[in-house]
Design a protein around this motif. Structure first.
Motif, PDB file in Angstrom:
ATOM      1  N   MET A  89      26.004  -8.684  -4.409  1.00 23.59           N
ATOM      2  CA  MET A  89      26.398  -7.583  -3.524  1.00 23.59           C
ATOM      3  C   MET A  89      27.544  -8.039  -2.627  1.00 23.59           C
ATOM      4  O   MET A  89      27.467  -9.103  -2.015  1.00 23.59           O
ATOM      5  CB  MET A  89      25.203  -7.139  -2.675  1.00 23.59           C
ATOM      6  N   VAL A  97      29.344  -7.024   3.499  1.00 21.92           N
ATOM      7  CA  VAL A  97      29.502  -5.716   4.131  1.00 21.92           C
ATOM      8  C   VAL A  97      30.740  -5.669   5.013  1.00 21.92           C
ATOM      9  O   VAL A  97      31.414  -4.643   5.116  1.00 21.92           O
ATOM     10  CB  VAL A  97      28.220  -5.357   4.926  1.00 21.92           C
ATOM     11  N   GLU A 111      28.545   6.623   2.772  1.00 23.99           N
ATOM     12  CA  GLU A 111      28.139   5.605   1.799  1.00 23.99           C
ATOM     13  C   GLU A 111      28.375   4.199   2.345  1.00 23.99           C
ATOM     14  O   GLU A 111      27.574   3.285   2.120  1.00 23.99           O
ATOM     15  CB  GLU A 111      28.898   5.810   0.488  1.00 23.99           C
ATOM     16  N   SER A 115      25.442   1.269   3.117  1.00 20.22           N
ATOM     17  CA  SER A 115      25.485  -0.128   2.680  1.00 20.22           C
ATOM     18  C   SER A 115      25.406  -1.077   3.868  1.00 20.22           C
ATOM     19  O   SER A 115      24.724  -2.115   3.809  1.00 20.22           O
ATOM     20  CB  SER A 115      26.774  -0.387   1.887  1.00 20.22           C
ATOM     21  N   SER A 173      21.807  -1.173   5.230  1.00 22.20           N
ATOM     22  CA  SER A 173      20.882  -1.840   4.317  1.00 22.20           C
ATOM     23  C   SER A 173      20.995  -3.361   4.400  1.00 22.20           C
ATOM     24  O   SER A 173      20.026  -4.073   4.132  1.00 22.20           O
ATOM     25  CB  SER A 173      21.137  -1.374   2.883  1.00 22.20           C
ATOM     26  N   GLN A 174      22.174  -3.872   4.785  1.00 23.45           N
ATOM     27  CA  GLN A 174      22.369  -5.318   4.856  1.00 23.45           C
ATOM     28  C   GLN A 174      22.206  -5.881   6.269  1.00 23.45           C
ATOM     29  O   GLN A 174      22.360  -7.081   6.472  1.00 23.45           O
ATOM     30  CB  GLN A 174      23.758  -5.677   4.323  1.00 23.45           C
TER      31      GLN A 174
END
Length: 415
Positions: A1, A4, A32, A36, A39-40
């Motif tokens: 991934m 970020v 979006e 992300s 979420s991190q």
């Protein structure tokens, strides 16, 4: 991934280079990106909502500063901040039983305590808003599920009370990010499909043998007109060409290929043709808190013509375009200048340079604004994915989607 922070920096660069343009694309990609980012994020054990809000504000500052005229980016950042606050309130009230909606028997099904559904954030927010101010129509229409229940403290005994509180805290730790991401997913879906909800209302506003005037090249307006045609409405569309980019040409051709009777007119002919028009239907770049509209250049002229001839002027806009700021706020950039080459080729300037002064400065200047500001008194109706609203109601509608604490996106450390 991917990292970020690299994603944020890449997004900022694209905004600066105008590789991301338009309210819908900007809003969707911003949501979006924030999904992300959230979420991190690694949150502390205490004050998780505050830490997450500060982190999102830090990203929001960068996005807004990168391209202030794209108000949709700031709108989405504020919506996400509001979502975090609502989910935090929901989990907090669920943990302490603040709304007192638990079932009357504390002993029944005690082992299923943490499997019960948590009252949705929208329900908690609606209750909080109703306690602070008179309810708006949007608040009254909010869907509060009847099956929602709030977990309550265990009554199994003093020995398990400490463990229960610890489990509650751990549960809230896990649920905050999960709940926020779920609601952000719903926001992304809302942005992607809002034109469908708006188009469903077309049959209520367009009738047989009417003449509709529009300017610009709005996807929402196109779907709105085509939805009326699919409902067997027979009408004609006047499309102003929208100089200097002439987006109306391609827009008119697309409508004609879909079977709509379409007439292209010059922008300067709007005042001459407006007396034959039954309704003006246009899109918007942003809708301000006072009901004013930032729209493609030329629409102020159309609105003035409609007002003069008492023709209804309807603006189609998704809720994500509602901006909680007023036009006079210093954070608002109402306009930007496009390239002069859209009006004159650069080669044509060579004959207009003043070489006598030695500076070679041009004797001709080109001003090519991208947007117009349409004041609320020229707007008859806003048609959003939540229904039709008068301009005077916009500020109440905005209050349901934004928190007053987030109007200025700035971290506490920066203040």
């Amino acid at each position: 991934m991917p990292d970020v922070h690299s994603l944020v920096n890449e997004f900022v660069i694209k905004l600066n280079k105008r590789q991301i343009e338009g309210s819908k694309m900007t809003a969707k990609l911003t949501a979006e990106l924030l999904r992300s980012f959230i979420s991190q994020q690694r949150l502390p054990h205490s004050n998780q909502a505050g830490a997450l809000i500060d982190a999102v504000k830090a990203v929001g500052e960068k996005l807004i500063a990168a391209k202030p005229v794209e108000l949709a980016a700031g709108n989405v950042v504020r919506r996400v901040l509001h979502i975090i606050r609502e989910e935090d309130i929901s989990l907090t009230n669920a943990a302490v039983g603040g709304l007192n909606l638990a079932s009357e028997s504390d002993d029944e099904d005690g082992n299923d305590e943490y499997d019960r559904p948590v009252l949705s954030a929208s329900a908690v927010a609606a209750a909080a808003r109703n306690a602070l101010r008179p309810p708006s129509l949007q608040t009254l229409l909010e869907d509060i599920p009847h099956s929602a229940a709030v977990p309550h403290p265990s009554s199994s005994g003093g020995d398990s009370e400490g463990k229960s509180k610890s489990a509650d805290k751990n549960s809230m730790t896990r649920k905050l990010k999960h709940n926020v991401i779920e609601v952000v997913n719903e926001l992304i879906q809302e942005i992607s499909t809002c034109h469908e909800q708006i188009a469903e209302q077309a049959v209520e506003h367009i009738h047989h043998n009417e003449v509709i005037l529009t300017l610009g090249s709005s996807h929402t307006v196109k779907e709105f007109l085509l939805a009326a045609k699919e409902k067997k409405r027979s009408f004609r569309v006047f499309v102003a060409e929208g100089a200097p980019r002439y987006q109306g040409h391609a827009f008119a051709k697309e409508l004609a290929t879909r079977g709509l009777q379409t007439t292209v007119i010059t922008d300067s002919a709007v005042f001459a043709m407006i007396s034959r028009v039954n309704m003006v239907i246009v899109g918007a770049h942003a809708v301000m808190a006072n009901g004013g509209v930032i729209a493609p250049v030329g629409l102020n002229m159309v609105a003035l013509a409609a007002k003069r001839h008492a023709v209804p002027f309807a603006v189609l806009a998704g809720v994500y375009k509602l901006c909680p700021l007023y036009p006079h706020n210093p954070e608002v950039l109402l306009n930007e200048l496009k390239s002069p080459s859209e009006l004159l080729d650069f080669g044509e300037f060579s004959d207009c340079l003043d070489f006598g002064s030695g500076s070679g400065s041009p004797l001709i200047h080109v001003v090519n604004p991208a947007f117009d500001y349409v004041p609320p008194d020229l707007v008859s109706l806003f048609i959003t994915d939540t229904g039709g609203h008068n301009p005077s109601y916009i500020y109440r509608l905005i209050a349901d989607f934004y928190s007053p604490d987030d109007l200025v996106v700035r971290r506490k450390s920066a203040s």
